[in-house]
Design a protein around this motif. Structure first.
Motif, PDB file in Angstrom:
ATOM      1  N   SER A 142       0.830  -1.194   0.000  1.00  0.00           N
ATOM      2  CA  SER A 142       0.000   0.000   0.000  1.00  0.00           C
ATOM      3  C   SER A 142       0.871   1.252   0.000  1.00  0.00           C
ATOM      4  N   GLN A 143       0.338   2.348  -0.538  1.00  0.00           N
ATOM      5  CA  GLN A 143       1.053   3.612  -0.516  1.00  0.00           C
ATOM      6  C   GLN A 143       1.011   4.280   0.851  1.00  0.00           C
ATOM      7  N   TYR A 144       0.252   3.695   1.779  1.00  0.00           N
ATOM      8  CA  TYR A 144       0.156   4.224   3.135  1.00  0.00           C
ATOM      9  C   TYR A 144       0.890   3.267   4.077  1.00  0.00           C
ATOM     10  N   PRO A 145       2.106   3.597   4.513  1.00  0.00           N
ATOM     11  CA  PRO A 145       2.865   2.652   5.354  1.00  0.00           C
ATOM     12  C   PRO A 145       2.332   2.515   6.767  1.00  0.00           C
ATOM     13  N   VAL A 146       1.746   3.581   7.322  1.00  0.00           N
ATOM     14  CA  VAL A 146       1.267   3.566   8.710  1.00  0.00           C
ATOM     15  C   VAL A 146      -0.237   3.740   8.710  1.00  0.00           C
ATOM     16  N   VAL A 147      -0.949   2.805   9.336  1.00  0.00           N
ATOM     17  CA  VAL A 147      -2.405   2.894   9.413  1.00  0.00           C
ATOM     18  C   VAL A 147      -2.857   2.535  10.825  1.00  0.00           C
ATOM     19  N   LYS A 155     -20.766  -2.319  14.239  1.00  0.00           N
ATOM     20  CA  LYS A 155     -21.752  -1.873  13.265  1.00  0.00           C
ATOM     21  C   LYS A 155     -21.623  -2.696  11.995  1.00  0.00           C
ATOM     22  N   ALA A 156     -22.751  -2.847  11.300  1.00  0.00           N
ATOM     23  CA  ALA A 156     -22.766  -3.698  10.111  1.00  0.00           C
ATOM     24  C   ALA A 156     -21.853  -3.176   9.015  1.00  0.00           C
ATOM     25  N   ASP A 157     -21.671  -1.845   8.927  1.00  0.00           N
ATOM     26  CA  ASP A 157     -20.872  -1.282   7.843  1.00  0.00           C
ATOM     27  C   ASP A 157     -19.439  -0.978   8.249  1.00  0.00           C
ATOM     28  N   SER A 158     -19.048  -1.269   9.490  1.00  0.00           N
ATOM     29  CA  SER A 158     -17.703  -0.874   9.932  1.00  0.00           C
ATOM     30  C   SER A 158     -17.176  -1.831  10.989  1.00  0.00           C
ATOM     31  N   LEU A 159     -16.904  -3.064  10.579  1.00  0.00           N
ATOM     32  CA  LEU A 159     -16.207  -3.959  11.484  1.00  0.00           C
ATOM     33  C   LEU A 159     -14.774  -3.490  11.685  1.00  0.00           C
ATOM     34  N   LEU A 160     -14.122  -3.092  10.586  1.00  0.00           N
ATOM     35  CA  LEU A 160     -12.769  -2.542  10.631  1.00  0.00           C
ATOM     36  C   LEU A 160     -12.760  -1.257   9.811  1.00  0.00           C
ATOM     37  N   VAL A 161     -12.261  -0.187  10.417  1.00  0.00           N
ATOM     38  CA  VAL A 161     -12.051   1.075   9.712  1.00  0.00           C
ATOM     39  C   VAL A 161     -10.554   1.353   9.734  1.00  0.00           C
ATOM     40  N   VAL A 162      -9.943   1.417   8.554  1.00  0.00           N
ATOM     41  CA  VAL A 162      -8.504   1.609   8.412  1.00  0.00           C
ATOM     42  C   VAL A 162      -8.263   3.008   7.881  1.00  0.00           C
ATOM     43  N   ALA A 163      -7.411   3.777   8.573  1.00  0.00           N
ATOM     44  CA  ALA A 163      -7.141   5.156   8.177  1.00  0.00           C
ATOM     45  C   ALA A 163      -5.689   5.502   8.476  1.00  0.00           C
ATOM     46  N   ALA A 182      -2.647   8.583   9.466  1.00  0.00           N
ATOM     47  CA  ALA A 182      -2.531   9.697  10.401  1.00  0.00           C
ATOM     48  C   ALA A 182      -2.924  11.015   9.749  1.00  0.00           C
ATOM     49  N   GLY A 183      -2.855  11.092   8.427  1.00  0.00           N
ATOM     50  CA  GLY A 183      -3.244  12.304   7.737  1.00  0.00           C
ATOM     51  C   GLY A 183      -4.718  12.433   7.480  1.00  0.00           C
ATOM     52  N   GLY A 184      -5.517  11.443   7.863  1.00  0.00           N
ATOM     53  CA  GLY A 184      -6.962  11.534   7.721  1.00  0.00           C
ATOM     54  C   GLY A 184      -7.516  10.824   6.509  1.00  0.00           C
ATOM     55  N   VAL A 185      -6.718  10.019   5.810  1.00  0.00           N
ATOM     56  CA  VAL A 185      -7.207   9.304   4.626  1.00  0.00           C
ATOM     57  C   VAL A 185      -7.810   7.972   5.068  1.00  0.00           C
ATOM     58  N   GLU A 186      -9.051   7.727   4.664  1.00  0.00           N
ATOM     59  CA  GLU A 186      -9.683   6.441   4.960  1.00  0.00           C
ATOM     60  C   GLU A 186      -9.238   5.422   3.919  1.00  0.00           C
ATOM     61  N   VAL A 187      -8.470   4.439   4.354  1.00  0.00           N
ATOM     62  CA  VAL A 187      -7.905   3.450   3.443  1.00  0.00           C
ATOM     63  C   VAL A 187      -8.922   2.376   3.102  1.00  0.00           C
ATOM     64  N   ALA A 188      -9.620   1.880   4.095  1.00  0.00           N
ATOM     65  CA  ALA A 188     -10.582   0.799   3.868  1.00  0.00           C
ATOM     66  C   ALA A 188     -11.614   0.813   4.982  1.00  0.00           C
ATOM     67  N   ARG A 189     -12.767   0.298   4.648  1.00  0.00           N
ATOM     68  CA  ARG A 189     -13.861   0.119   5.621  1.00  0.00           C
ATOM     69  C   ARG A 189     -14.469  -1.249   5.337  1.00  0.00           C
ATOM     70  N   ILE A 190     -14.203  -2.194   6.223  1.00  0.00           N
ATOM     71  CA  ILE A 190     -14.625  -3.577   6.024  1.00  0.00           C
ATOM     72  C   ILE A 190     -15.918  -3.814   6.789  1.00  0.00           C
ATOM     73  N   GLY A 241     -12.456   8.835  12.993  1.00  0.00           N
ATOM     74  CA  GLY A 241     -11.622   9.617  13.898  1.00  0.00           C
ATOM     75  C   GLY A 241     -10.797   8.754  14.820  1.00  0.00           C
ATOM     76  N   ALA A 242     -11.375   7.654  15.299  1.00  0.00           N
ATOM     77  CA  ALA A 242     -10.621   6.749  16.168  1.00  0.00           C
ATOM     78  C   ALA A 242      -9.472   6.102  15.411  1.00  0.00           C
ATOM     79  N   ALA A 243      -9.696   5.714  14.161  1.00  0.00           N
ATOM     80  CA  ALA A 243      -8.626   5.110  13.365  1.00  0.00           C
ATOM     81  C   ALA A 243      -7.510   6.115  13.097  1.00  0.00           C
ATOM     82  N   ILE A 244      -7.854   7.376  12.878  1.00  0.00           N
ATOM     83  CA  ILE A 244      -6.830   8.407  12.653  1.00  0.00           C
ATOM     84  C   ILE A 244      -5.980   8.601  13.906  1.00  0.00           C
ATOM     85  N   ASN A 245      -6.626   8.687  15.063  1.00  0.00           N
ATOM     86  CA  ASN A 245      -5.875   8.847  16.307  1.00  0.00           C
ATOM     87  C   ASN A 245      -4.971   7.650  16.585  1.00  0.00           C
TER      88      ASN A 245
END
Length: 486
Positions: A219-224, A231-239, A241-249, A418-422
């Protein structure tokens, strides 16, 4: 006796295969599992009898030298006593492998040691109770550590002691190729029966040069950061530190999807002749129809678990292969379901259906396989309650609030994002080499205070969840000294 140590350059890995045994082999497997349960229960009864006898003798005023001799709780001690008693208590012991009885005695030795360590304060975590007797409905398993344990040349059979060659459902070529190349060695085999009646064989192996596959993309994002939820739409939220949402599983919700079928099957089983009579409060022989319904209930639960496990394995493998640093929460999953009563029943079921603790467990060993650093945030780190813009905490945030609205700067952001970014910001120092590598527990010096303490005011709270002042983060999540960022 010295513990086994994994050689340098090798790693432990288990290969699990579904078995397709013949009816005779099914009876042999059940016999081995029953022998392990019998040895466990027999020696546990003897341990309890010796303990009760010594306690009664102390009450009579006898000295320690006059008491009944102590029965050792280690595996060699239990095995020695079992060998002295097996001829008269289990005259049929020769029908099964000695590994079956060793399996039951090993489980008892581990249970007694865990109880003793917990009672003396040498074991962390929740208190461990005294071992209990295993019933016929307990999970059936047996472990083979000696004898003939190998993958056959046709790559469709696994040979086990006293059982011979047992056919597998899928091909064993992945492990067979490593064994033929000399990069894998089988240590032991554990055969287990799940709730659906399917037998599985897990081969514990040592694998040389386990690394990230060459075809796995980076991935082009080394740190996530990875935030987990129910929740049904967000078992895993990957983001990042700069605020880019990489994936939402999304969550598979396999148990929730099976609730209607389970409800109908359990009502049917309640109407049938089961193993317990509520009127007379006595045990009885269950009917064949009740057994068939119980088997269907077990298959439904097994299917739900398989769907959940498949989603988690695919998600965690992608995270470990594509990123250099992954930051996860350290959740007390068991404590989250420990209390609440009937009004919290739905949330407890959702937490169990999400299997939040499995995510960190899978990432812990997959990160070592594929060269990824795993950073575990402190348990009390307020990832969801910290503003990603100003760093202020919002202590009155509840589970029902899915959007974080900062009262100080007006930041409006999805709670899970927001939690994934932090969390990702905790991994930036690890990526630039300022903190210890992953696998060593929480990041030193970056943990948050417990939520029971008053939240600090001012800019200090922002430094707990953000990049240090002398570093700035670009949109890819990479930190660089000020003045050097692109």
């Amino acid at each position: 006796m010295a513990r086994f140590e994994i050689p340098q350059g090798w790693t432990a890995q288990a290969y699990r295969f579904a078995l397709d045994p013949t009816p005779a082999q099914v009876r042999a497997l059940a016999s081995h599992a029953g022998a392990a349960r019998f040895a466990h229960n027999h020696m546990l009864a003897l341990v309890k009898a010796v303990m009760d006898q010594r306690a009664a003798e102390r009450s009579y005023g006898l000295t320690e030298a006059e008491l009944t001799p102590v029965l050792g709780w280690s595996l060699p001690a239990l095995r020695k006593v079992w060998n002295q008693r097996k001829d008269w208590c289990a005259p049929w012991w020769g029908e099964n492998s000695k590994e079956a009885y060793n399996t039951g005695l090993d489980g008892l030795a581990r249970g007694l040691d865990a109880w003793s360590s917990s009672r003396c304060g040498r074991r962390a975590g929740r208190p461990v109770g005294f071992p209990r007797f295993k019933t016929a409905r307990a999970p059936r398993s047996v472990r083979f550590s000696t004898g003939v344990i190998r993958i056959e040349g046709d790559r469709r059979h696994v040979s086990l002691p006293r059982l011979g060659a047992v056919r597998t459902h899928e091909s064993t070529r992945k492990l067979a190729r490593r064994i033929e190349a000399g990069t894998a060695r089988i240590l032991s085999a554990t055969v287990r029966c799940d709730s659906a009646g399917r037998w599985y064989c897990a081969l514990q192996t040592l694998v040389e040069a386990k690394a990230r596959p060459a075809h796995a993309p980076r991935s082009q994002y080394p740190v996530v950061g990875v935030d987990v939820g129910v929740k049904a739409d967000s078992l895993l939220v990957v983001a990042t530190a700069g605020g880019v949402e990489v994936a939402r599983i999304p969550a598979p919700k396999s148990l929730s999807a099976a609730q209607s079928r389970l409800r109908a099957l359990q009502r049917r089983a309640a109407r049938q002749h089961g193993p317990y009579d509520l009127a007379t409060k006595t045990k009885q022989m269950p009917s064949k129809r009740w057994r068939a319904t119980a088997a269907r209930i077990g298959r439904t639960h097994a299917h739900a678990a398989a769907v959940r496990r498949d989603v988690l394995h695919k998600a965690t493998t992608a995270l470990a292969q594509q990123h250099e640093v992954v930051v996860v929460e350290t959740l007390n999953a068991a404590g989250m379901r420990a209390a609440g009563g009937a009004h919290k029943r739905g949330l407890n079921r959702a937490l169990a259906d999400a299997a939040l603790a499995e995510i960190r467990t899978m990432l812990s060993y997959k990160s070592r396989w594929y060269g990824c650093h795993l950073v575990e945030a402190d348990r009390y780190f307020p990832s969801s309650k910290t503003c990603t813009a100003c760093g202020r905490r919002k202590p009155n945030l509840t589970l029902a609030d899915r959007v974080f609205d900062c009262d100080h700067c007006g930041m409006h952001i999805d709670r899970d994002l927001g939690a994934a970014i932090n969390l990702a910001r905790l991994g930036v120092p690890t990526h630039i080499g300022e903190q210890s590598p992953a696998g060593s527990g929480p990041v030193p010096g970056r943990g948050a205070t417990q939520e029971t303490e008053p939240a600090p005011a001012g800019d200090a709270v922002g430094e707990e969840a953000s990049t240090p002042h002398h570093y700035q983060v670009d949109q890819t999540g990479t930190a660089s000294p000020q003045g050097e960022a692109a």
